[in-house]
Design an enzyme around this catalytic site. Sequence first.
Site, PDB file in Angstrom:
ATOM      1  N   LEU A   5     -12.350  -9.663 -21.504  1.00  0.00           N
ATOM      2  CA  LEU A   5     -12.229  -9.734 -22.954  1.00  0.00           C
ATOM      3  C   LEU A   5     -12.155  -8.294 -23.430  1.00  0.00           C
ATOM      4  O   LEU A   5     -12.940  -7.453 -22.991  1.00  0.00           O
ATOM      5  CB  LEU A   5     -13.442 -10.437 -23.584  1.00  0.00           C
ATOM      6  CG  LEU A   5     -13.531 -11.955 -23.395  1.00  0.00           C
ATOM      7  CD1 LEU A   5     -14.863 -12.475 -23.934  1.00  0.00           C
ATOM      8  CD2 LEU A   5     -12.374 -12.668 -24.084  1.00  0.00           C
ATOM      9  N   ASP A   6     -11.220  -8.006 -24.328  1.00  0.00           N
ATOM     10  CA  ASP A   6     -11.057  -6.616 -24.723  1.00  0.00           C
ATOM     11  C   ASP A   6     -12.203  -6.148 -25.612  1.00  0.00           C
ATOM     12  O   ASP A   6     -13.095  -6.921 -25.985  1.00  0.00           O
ATOM     13  CB  ASP A   6      -9.687  -6.375 -25.366  1.00  0.00           C
ATOM     14  CG  ASP A   6      -9.497  -7.120 -26.675  1.00  0.00           C
ATOM     15  OD1 ASP A   6     -10.477  -7.269 -27.421  1.00  0.00           O
ATOM     16  OD2 ASP A   6      -8.363  -7.539 -26.963  1.00  0.00           O
ATOM     17  N   LEU A   7     -12.178  -4.869 -25.947  1.00  0.00           N
ATOM     18  CA  LEU A   7     -13.274  -4.224 -26.666  1.00  0.00           C
ATOM     19  C   LEU A   7     -13.679  -4.976 -27.926  1.00  0.00           C
ATOM     20  O   LEU A   7     -14.869  -5.155 -28.206  1.00  0.00           O
ATOM     21  CB  LEU A   7     -12.865  -2.785 -27.022  1.00  0.00           C
ATOM     22  CG  LEU A   7     -13.882  -1.941 -27.784  1.00  0.00           C
ATOM     23  CD1 LEU A   7     -15.020  -1.522 -26.865  1.00  0.00           C
ATOM     24  CD2 LEU A   7     -13.196  -0.702 -28.372  1.00  0.00           C
ATOM     25  N   ASN A   8     -12.707  -5.439 -28.692  1.00  0.00           N
ATOM     26  CA  ASN A   8     -12.982  -6.057 -29.984  1.00  0.00           C
ATOM     27  C   ASN A   8     -13.070  -7.578 -29.935  1.00  0.00           C
ATOM     28  O   ASN A   8     -13.154  -8.222 -30.990  1.00  0.00           O
ATOM     29  CB  ASN A   8     -11.911  -5.627 -30.998  1.00  0.00           C
ATOM     30  CG  ASN A   8     -11.939  -4.133 -31.259  1.00  0.00           C
ATOM     31  OD1 ASN A   8     -13.002  -3.555 -31.432  1.00  0.00           O
ATOM     32  ND2 ASN A   8     -10.773  -3.502 -31.254  1.00  0.00           N
ATOM     33  N   SER A   9     -13.036  -8.141 -28.736  1.00  0.00           N
ATOM     34  CA  SER A   9     -13.153  -9.597 -28.581  1.00  0.00           C
ATOM     35  C   SER A   9     -14.564  -9.954 -28.126  1.00  0.00           C
ATOM     36  O   SER A   9     -15.260  -9.139 -27.518  1.00  0.00           O
ATOM     37  CB  SER A   9     -12.128 -10.119 -27.575  1.00  0.00           C
ATOM     38  OG  SER A   9     -10.809  -9.862 -28.031  1.00  0.00           O
TER      39      SER A   9
END
Length: 276
Positions: free
Chosen positions: A110-114
């Site tokens: 999951l990316d940084l902002n997810s």
Amino acid sequence: MSKPETPKGDRIAKILSRAGVASRREAERMIEAGRVAVNGKTIDSPALNVTETDTITVDGAPIKAPEPPRLWLFHKPTGLVSTDSDEKGRETIYSALPEDMPRVMSIGRLDLNSEGLLLLTNDGGVKRKLELPSTGWLRRYRVRVNGRPTDDMLAPLRKGLTVEGEQFQPMTVTLDRQQGANAWLTIGLREGKNREIRRALGDIGLTVNRLIRISYGPFQLGELKLGAVEEVRRRILRDQLGLDKDDPDKKPKGATRKRPSRPRPTHQGKARRSDG
């Protein structure tokens, strides 16, 4: 002419991964760096099969016996990257896990902002199994976008679209509700390419301002608190992945049920950051 016999045992990198030393790729780099020895002899190539009769050491210390496959659910907060280390010095998911957790690997990212459900495992075979596109497990997300989407706007996502030359497979998309200037969607996909949902929605003119993964195949985020970790019962793991009852280290063969029982909580860690 008779075919040459297949060497007995398993590849050395696989054994190192199962013993929790490193992922297979990392183990191969360790071997190339001359850090691994078999029966007292340093090896420089991962093209070697070993058996339980062989003695394996890393940096001079014998490796531990392989643990049975285990799986954890982690409610990832925003602000953490899903890698072992980050070249920009950002905080990783591993800094938010309980100190008594064994060495684990994330299944997908999951990316940084997810935020939301991230699966963790101690077993490289389980990781590969669940990441393979052929496994085809549906990943579901709750997505908040800025704008007023309509079914006509969302149609390209359901049909499949190409963004910057990359083909995205059809997604399942439900418009849940409009909330002021934002709308909530539920999106399901079976591939999970890099930033796929954000890029696909951006292509049809919608900006994602919150993205929460709520399920990965049969495993659900449910009521798991932000930053918490919960181990999946081994019986459920065995049933869902088709692991042999008498051989917990055997490679998974595929899911066998659609709806698992709720797993039992074992750990809970503090959430380091949240987007509120």
